[in-house]
Design an enzyme around this catalytic site. Structure first.
Site, PDB file in Angstrom:
ATOM      1  N   HIS A 211       5.492   6.139  -2.210  1.00 16.61           N
ATOM      2  CA  HIS A 211       6.251   4.895  -2.337  1.00 16.61           C
ATOM      3  C   HIS A 211       5.485   3.742  -1.699  1.00 16.61           C
ATOM      4  O   HIS A 211       4.642   3.951  -0.845  1.00 16.61           O
ATOM      5  CB  HIS A 211       7.633   5.020  -1.679  1.00 16.61           C
ATOM      6  CG  HIS A 211       7.563   5.051  -0.181  1.00 16.61           C
ATOM      7  ND1 HIS A 211       7.243   6.189   0.520  1.00 16.61           N
ATOM      8  CD2 HIS A 211       7.737   4.076   0.747  1.00 16.61           C
ATOM      9  CE1 HIS A 211       7.234   5.922   1.814  1.00 16.61           C
ATOM     10  NE2 HIS A 211       7.527   4.645   1.980  1.00 16.61           N
TER      11      HIS A 211
ATOM     12  N   HIS B 226       0.827  -1.204   0.000  1.00 16.86           N
ATOM     13  CA  HIS B 226       0.000   0.000   0.000  1.00 16.86           C
ATOM     14  C   HIS B 226       0.864   1.259   0.000  1.00 16.86           C
ATOM     15  O   HIS B 226       2.048   1.217   0.302  1.00 16.86           O
ATOM     16  CB  HIS B 226      -0.910   0.026   1.238  1.00 16.86           C
ATOM     17  CG  HIS B 226      -0.138   0.185   2.512  1.00 16.86           C
ATOM     18  ND1 HIS B 226       0.431  -0.886   3.180  1.00 16.86           N
ATOM     19  CD2 HIS B 226       0.196   1.283   3.231  1.00 16.86           C
ATOM     20  CE1 HIS B 226       1.064  -0.454   4.251  1.00 16.86           C
ATOM     21  NE2 HIS B 226       0.943   0.872   4.308  1.00 16.86           N
TER      22      HIS B 226
END
Length: 180
Positions: free
Chosen positions: A123, A38
């Protein structure tokens, strides 16, 4: 309870590409479980049930349109000579859309006393490194230009995290879906 706001990776082609990458990298690191991949838009930490309900009410008012993010390139925090986290980045356009969305989340939660301690950097963490393993620049060079595919961002979730000896267990507390 320990909570954070996230965008899950749900595209199976991306998940399979990350799985292949995790198997191919030759370093002593713990891969993040594929079901836990995630973007963390904002980490909120340990909070009470009462505050969680206020967060849910605030997040329900966020409006955003769906957008695409191209997952590509590998990076290391804090640096390749002293790695702690290996991550996958994004294309510039998708990354900027994620930054805007994270700012919306932060603005919505500021009245409840939540502030980000550092700027959001889009990221996905794919490895965690607990012990000192030395410079991994050479190994990472092989994957520098890798393209994992395109993830459609059409919802954000408030997630609960329970830390266990086998790694974190995430569960959904609520979801906000894009308006279009």
């Amino acid at each position: 309870m320990r909570v954070f706001v996230a965008i899950e990776i749900s595209n199976n082609n991306i998940i399979n590409a990350i799985k292949k990458f995790q198997k191919g990298v030759n370093i002593d690191a713990k891969p993040v479980e594929l079901k836990n991949l995630h973007f963390t838009l904002q980490f909120l930490g340990e909070i009470s049930e009462e505050i969680t309900q206020k967060i849910i009410q605030s997040l329900k008012t966020i409006e955003f349109s769906s957008f695409d993010v191209n997952l590509k390139e590998i990076g290391v925090f804090p640096k390749p000579k002293f790695p702690r986290v290996i991550w996958i980045g994004t294309d510039e356009v998708g990354g900027n859309m994620l930054i805007r969305l994270s700012k919306k989340v932060e603005k919505m939660l500021e009245p409840l006393g939540f502030f980000s301690d550092k700027p959001f950097k889009p990221h996905i963490t794919v490895f965690r490194i607990k012990k000192k393993i030395g410079d991994i620049s050479g190994e990472m060079e092989n994957y520098k230009m890798i393209d994992f595919g395109i993830q459609k961002v059409s919802n954000i979730k408030l997630k609960k995290s329970v830390l266990t000896t086998n790694g974190p267990i995430y569960s959904d507390l609520m979801e906000v879906t894009a308006k279009k």
